[in-house]
Design a protein around this motif. Structure first.
Motif, PDB file in Angstrom:
ATOM      1  N   SER A  33       9.601  -1.919  10.518  1.00 16.42           N
ATOM      2  CA  SER A  33       8.180  -2.207  10.404  1.00 16.42           C
ATOM      3  C   SER A  33       7.660  -1.331   9.069  1.00 16.42           C
ATOM      4  O   SER A  33       6.864  -1.871   8.513  1.00 16.42           O
ATOM      5  CB  SER A  33       7.434  -1.610  11.536  1.00 16.42           C
ATOM      6  N   ALA A  76       5.961  -2.800   5.630  1.00 14.41           N
ATOM      7  CA  ALA A  76       4.458  -2.086   5.195  1.00 14.41           C
ATOM      8  C   ALA A  76       4.694  -1.853   3.633  1.00 14.41           C
ATOM      9  O   ALA A  76       3.988  -2.170   2.879  1.00 14.41           O
ATOM     10  CB  ALA A  76       4.096  -1.323   6.165  1.00 14.41           C
ATOM     11  N   ALA A  98       9.548 -12.634  16.411  1.00 12.10           N
ATOM     12  CA  ALA A  98       9.322 -10.968  16.489  1.00 12.10           C
ATOM     13  C   ALA A  98       8.376 -10.881  17.692  1.00 12.10           C
ATOM     14  O   ALA A  98       7.268 -11.639  17.859  1.00 12.10           O
ATOM     15  CB  ALA A  98       8.528 -10.601  15.149  1.00 12.10           C
ATOM     16  N   VAL A 139       4.929  -6.206  17.086  1.00 10.70           N
ATOM     17  CA  VAL A 139       5.188  -5.866  15.646  1.00 10.70           C
ATOM     18  C   VAL A 139       4.070  -5.665  14.744  1.00 10.70           C
ATOM     19  O   VAL A 139       3.835  -5.285  13.650  1.00 10.70           O
ATOM     20  CB  VAL A 139       6.500  -6.683  15.039  1.00 10.70           C
ATOM     21  N   ARG A 140       3.115  -6.916  15.035  1.00 11.97           N
ATOM     22  CA  ARG A 140       1.893  -6.970  14.261  1.00 11.97           C
ATOM     23  C   ARG A 140       1.140  -5.710  14.312  1.00 11.97           C
ATOM     24  O   ARG A 140       0.685  -5.228  13.169  1.00 11.97           O
ATOM     25  CB  ARG A 140       1.020  -8.103  15.001  1.00 11.97           C
ATOM     26  N   THR A 181       2.369  -2.468  15.020  1.00 15.00           N
ATOM     27  CA  THR A 181       3.173  -1.485  14.172  1.00 15.00           C
ATOM     28  C   THR A 181       2.849  -1.636  12.700  1.00 15.00           C
ATOM     29  O   THR A 181       2.743  -0.793  12.181  1.00 15.00           O
ATOM     30  CB  THR A 181       4.491  -1.550  14.669  1.00 15.00           C
ATOM     31  N   LEU A 182       3.159  -2.905  12.389  1.00 12.71           N
ATOM     32  CA  LEU A 182       3.066  -3.321  10.898  1.00 12.71           C
ATOM     33  C   LEU A 182       1.620  -2.828  10.298  1.00 12.71           C
ATOM     34  O   LEU A 182       1.531  -2.403   9.251  1.00 12.71           O
ATOM     35  CB  LEU A 182       3.251  -4.729  10.800  1.00 12.71           C
ATOM     36  N   GLN A 199       0.971  -0.118   7.464  1.00 12.36           N
ATOM     37  CA  GLN A 199       0.515  -0.466   6.231  1.00 12.36           C
ATOM     38  C   GLN A 199      -0.706   0.634   5.914  1.00 12.36           C
ATOM     39  O   GLN A 199      -1.018   0.859   4.992  1.00 12.36           O
ATOM     40  CB  GLN A 199      -0.328  -2.030   6.516  1.00 12.36           C
ATOM     41  N   SER A 221      -2.490  -7.285  19.125  1.00 18.20           N
ATOM     42  CA  SER A 221      -0.963  -7.608  18.941  1.00 18.20           C
ATOM     43  C   SER A 221      -0.718  -9.128  18.919  1.00 18.20           C
ATOM     44  O   SER A 221       0.318  -9.254  18.432  1.00 18.20           O
ATOM     45  CB  SER A 221      -0.148  -6.996  20.176  1.00 18.20           C
TER      46      SER A 221
END
Length: 953
Positions: A500, A504, A850, A854-855, A857-858, A862, A943
């Motif tokens: 992740s 980013a 995924a 993940v969304r 966390t990313l 970022q 998420s």
């Protein structure tokens, strides 16, 4: 012309539609631009409204009168004054003779047919519901039409009888009294009824009471004099009305009789400077702001405005870039239907124009509404009423145009970038291969090197802060230019990170056009915060080193100088009862003449004393030449001799302060040494045996004693001192013990035991006490003690030594919070734009399996990546200006130190100008802010993303 008009009209319509469709992004950019406009427009309205016209200022100062005549206290000698009466000086030079002093009878200079109104002011302590409050007493028949406008009535009415008074609203709030309450003064039993409340438009926070002429000040002074207390010192001026008013010629005629005039006619039609004799004097100091100072002030304002616009552009630019990228298909269709690059640029620029105009309108209207709604709050904060709600349309229009300009500037780079894309790339959604600029990093490096060199030169070779600030600003702009290249360098660390954060960081590097401005915005905010924090921490350390304690930590002193110490025993007992006292040391002072004389307001029959310094111990540079009484004693020595004498022990100033008596002399016993923390058995033994103790060896003569001169005729003593002669008076000697070394005595230079003072025939009166405490008094104990002392009605000086208290702790906290908010905001903006820009990538991740987290966390990484890069770069860039400014200050203080040596003013200690890096603030910025930004972004991100249909082709 028609083609240009129609193309821009269409571009604006398209931009308006896009702004309305993307409400979130549009509102974000609008708010960024509108907030500074709101603040600037509100500030402009406040400043303009607070400015008074000449008529409004005159109404508050002289009411409806033609002039105010005042006694400058120069004994009636001719004077020269400025047209507004604010400055004046004797017409004759008094370099070789005593400066004129004394009062003048104003009534004798009035023109024929003048009608007058006396305006007398004095100060006294009035009794309130809480105790005593020092208050200004003003005797003016304010109900007279001549005084209209000086004291606007808020409630009730103005006094009409001798036993009535009116009070300012601030006095009523502070005292707890109200209209209808009875009011008395300390030492005066007569009661007055408060019949009204008024305000002073130019001084809303003034505690003042108004009475009829002769109704309060004179009776109060008589009563206090009978009780042995000092009465209120009063000053009187005259409001005057005369047919034809006071012309400039009339003012000059009255000046020749030693009286100053504030004339309505002259204020409304001032004479030319060439007609003002005061301005023609060679030694007249014109303190008007110079052209250079005005230019510097304008440059400072321009710099602040420019940096604010840069900050907004750095944050708003990526938003327009993302908007253009999300509309690339639409822009491609424009190109496919015959539109060229200038049409594409016009559409994107129109987006900036639309947002800028909306921000200008919103910010200006909100500024007007908030300023009008908060007018009472602003007036209370400034302590004065507005003259009127003054709206300057041209100034507000210029401020609004600044918003439009900012919107256009923020959209320039995205417009150029969008226009360079091919129609095929825009229609297919391909971004193509974009190379980073090779010129920008070179320009950035040159700017960093040049700015650092200028700042270094300014801090080591000049005393100009502007040079240091300019060089630091140039270096910071160079770092901003280097930001895209530095973002690329950060990207090389991605191989060491998990999935992740690696995604980013890769996304941030690939989209430098979006990431670099956000990082630069964070960099600018953090750099300014670090610079101010470093400077503040360094200055705080310097102040801590320079702090001079009045007492040992936790010790307490209480002194008073009224009525011959009549109330001192009760005050001593009160302090001992309410505080955790360990040792109490009572102290007295030597009195000359009447015992009820004050040290600060001597009256007839009062004298003073002085500790005589033996001739052999006098500093040669402080000794006045009898033959040349007006000459500076140090002028007869060369620079080298003055530098040498400045280090002589005879010319060293004694340290410490806080002792209210002449020469730091106190009458006390060995307990005083214990409270002061002086562990000297020999000194304690000397005091117990009836010998004085000296901490300043200059006072001790060859016979091992000290001489004290009793001066009963103060005027004769002052004349002798002006002539360089010894003051007349009886001299008495005391045996003394000289303490070895230089212990910290907190301003006490001589301690005389009561038995020695009595044996030498000195009259003494109680002055107070010193206390050591078992523990630091609490806030509750202090408040209770203040309340009890206030009830005594005495003028008491109480000091509790709490040590150095840093004033920068709140500032440092505020700076850290400010930088954190800016950083999180900028990083959040970049993250939101990244999510909008990378929606396709997120959908691809979901398609390949995924997990939903993940969304989130990313998104967090970022935001954290942008914050971390900006904080690291900003921390490094912010230290330079602070170091440069501190080095410049050190050079200045060393120059003053050398000048003091050259002039023989005393060497003292070398200036201590440290450079301290606030590691706690840096650690908070470097660690807590990026982590907090990442967590916040992760928490507010969904998420799961919504499924999207296949885009129609």
């Amino acid at each position: 012309m028609t083609t240009w008009y129609h193309s821009w009209r269409a571009a604006i319509r398209i931009a308006r539609r896009d702004a309305w469709r993307s409400k979130g992004r549009s509102f974000l950019v609008l708010a960024m631009i509108a907030l500074p406009i709101l603040g600037v427009s509100a500030a402009d309205l406040t400043v303009r409204s607070a400015e008074l016209s000449t008529e409004q200022s005159l109404a508050r100062r002289i009411g409806a009168a033609d002039a105010r005549l005042s006694d400058p206290g120069m004994g009636g000698v001719p004077i020269l004054q400025a047209p507004d009466g604010s400055n004046y000086t004797p017409a004759e030079d008094f370099e070789d003779k005593p400066y004129p002093e004394g009062s003048t009878d104003i009534a004798k200079v009035l023109p024929a047919g003048a009608r007058t109104l006396t305006d007398t002011t004095g100060y006294a302590k009035l009794r309130t519901t809480h105790g005593l409050l020092p208050t200004e007493i003003r005797e003016l028949k304010a109900s007279d039409p001549m005084a209209r406008g000086i004291m606007p009535v808020v409630s009730g009415r103005l006094p009409q009888k001798s036993d009535e008074v009116a009070a300012t609203t601030h006095f009523l709030e502070s005292s707890g009294l109200k209209v209808g309450s009875k009011l008395t003064a300390r030492g005066f039993d007569r009661a007055y009824t408060i019949v009204g409340a008024y305000e002073l438009p130019d001084a809303l926070d003034t505690d003042q009471v108004n009475a009829l002429p002769g109704a309060l000040i004179a009776p109060l002074a008589k009563a206090l004099e009978a009780a042995g207390l000092p009465g209120p010192s009063a000053g009187t001026s005259l409001l005057v009305t005369v047919p034809g008013g006071f012309t400039w010629n009339t003012v000059q005629e009255i000046n020749a009789k030693g009286v100053t005039v504030l004339s309505r006619t002259v204020a409304l039609n001032p004479p030319a400077d060439s007609e003002v004799p005061l301005f023609q004097k060679e030694d007249w100091g014109n303190y008007e702001e110079s052209t250079a100072a005005k230019a510097a002030a304008l440059a400072a304002v321009g710099t602040v405005v420019g940096l604010a616009m840069l900050e907004i552009c750095l944050l708003a630019g990526p938003a327009f870039a993302v908007g253009a990228r999300r509309s690339r298909r639409q822009l491609g269709l424009v190109g496919a239907n015959g539109g060229d690059r200038r049409h594409i640029r016009a559409i994107v620029l129109a987006g900036g124009l639309v947002i800028g105009v909306a921000a200008a309108v919103a910010g200006t209207l909100l500024g007007l509404i908030l300023t009008f709604a908060l007018q009472p709050v602003l007036e209370d904060y400034m302590g004065q009423r507005f003259g009127s709600f003054d709206i300057r349309p041209l100034e507000l229009l210029a401020i609004a145009l600044l918003a439009v300009l900012t919107g256009l500037l923020a959209a320039i780079v995205p417009a150029i970038t969008a226009s360079r894309q091919s129609v095929l790339a825009s229609l297919t959604g391909r971004r193509g291969v974009r190379r980073s600029s090779r010129v920008l990093p070179v320009v950035g490096l040159v700017a960093v090197a040049l700015g650092a060199s200028i700042a270094l030169y300014g801090s080591t070779m000049t005393d100009q802060f502007v040079v240091v600030a300019g060089g630091s600003a140039l270096a910071e702009l160079g770092v901003v230019a280097l930001t895209p290249a530095l973002v690329g360098l950060f990207g090389r660390t991605g191989r060491l990170l998990p999935l992740s954060p690696r995604l980013a960081l890769r996304d941030a590097v690939r989209n430098r056009g979006r990431t670099a401005p956000a990082v630069a915005a964070v960099l600018a905010a953090v750099a300014g915060t670090v610079a101010v924090a470093t400077y503040a921490a360094s200055e705080d350390t310097q102040r801590r080193a320079e702090y001079q304690a009045q007492l040992p930590h936790g010790a307490v002193s209480v002194t008073m100088d009224e009525a011959g110490g009549r109330d001192v025993p009760g005050v001593r007992a009160t302090v001992q009862k309410l505080l955790p006292v360990d040792v109490r040391a009572d102290v007295d002072r030597i009195a000359v003449g009447k015992k009820n004389c004050s040290m600060y307001e001597p009256r007839e029959g009062c004298g003073r004393y002085e500790v005589i310094v033996p001739k052999a111990h006098e500093c040669p540079m402080w000794t006045t030449d009898v033959a040349k009484p007006g000459q500076d004693p140090a002028a007869k020595f060369s620079k080298a001799e003055r530098r040498k004498l400045a280090k002589d022990w005879r010319c060293q100033e004694s340290g410490g302060y806080g002792v209210p008596t002449d020469g730091g002399l106190l009458v006390g016993d060995e307990k005083l040494l214990k409270v002061l923390g002086i562990d000297d058995p020999a000194a304690e033994k000397a005091l117990a045996s009836g010998r004085a103790v000296s901490f300043d060896k200059r006072n001790v003569n060859a016979q091992g004693s000290i001489d004290i001169r009793l001066i009963t005729d103060i005027e004769a003593a002052d004349r002798a001192m002006e002539q360089g002669k010894e003051a007349p008076g009886e001299i008495r000697s005391l045996p003394v013990h000289q303490v070895a070394g230089t212990p910290e005595t907190y301003g006490v230079r001589l301690v005389v035991p009561p038995t020695a003072a009595e044996k030498a025939g000195f009259d003494t009166v109680p002055i107070g006490a010193y206390f050591s405490t078992e523990e630091m008094p609490t806030t509750e104990q202090r408040q209770k003690l203040d309340d009890e002392l206030d009830r005594t009605g005495a003028d008491i000086s109480l000091h509790v030594e709490e040590g150095y208290t840093s004033e920068n702790s709140i500032v440092m906290l505020a700076l850290t919070v400010f930088a954190g908010l800016i950083t999180i905001g900028a990083a959040g903006i970049a993250t939101g734009l990244a999510q909008a820009d990378a929606e396709a990538d997120l959908k691809t991740l979901a398609a390949v399996g995924a997990p939903p987290r993940v969304r989130r966390t990313l998104s967090g990484f970022q935001c954290g990546v942008v914050a971390a890069m900006g904080v690291v770069l900003g921390s490094a860039a912010g230290v330079l200006p602070a170091v440069g400014l501190r080095l410049t200050e050190k050079r200045q203080q060393m120059g003053w130190y050398q000048e003091a040596l050259d002039n023989g003013w005393g060497a003292g200690e070398l200036p201590y100008v440290p450079i301290v890096v606030p590691w706690e603030t840096l650690a908070t910025l470097l660690v807590a802010v990026p982590v907090g930004a990442a967590l916040l972004a992760a928490l507010v991100t969904r998420s799961r993303g919504a499924l999207a249909r296949r885009e129609a082709t």
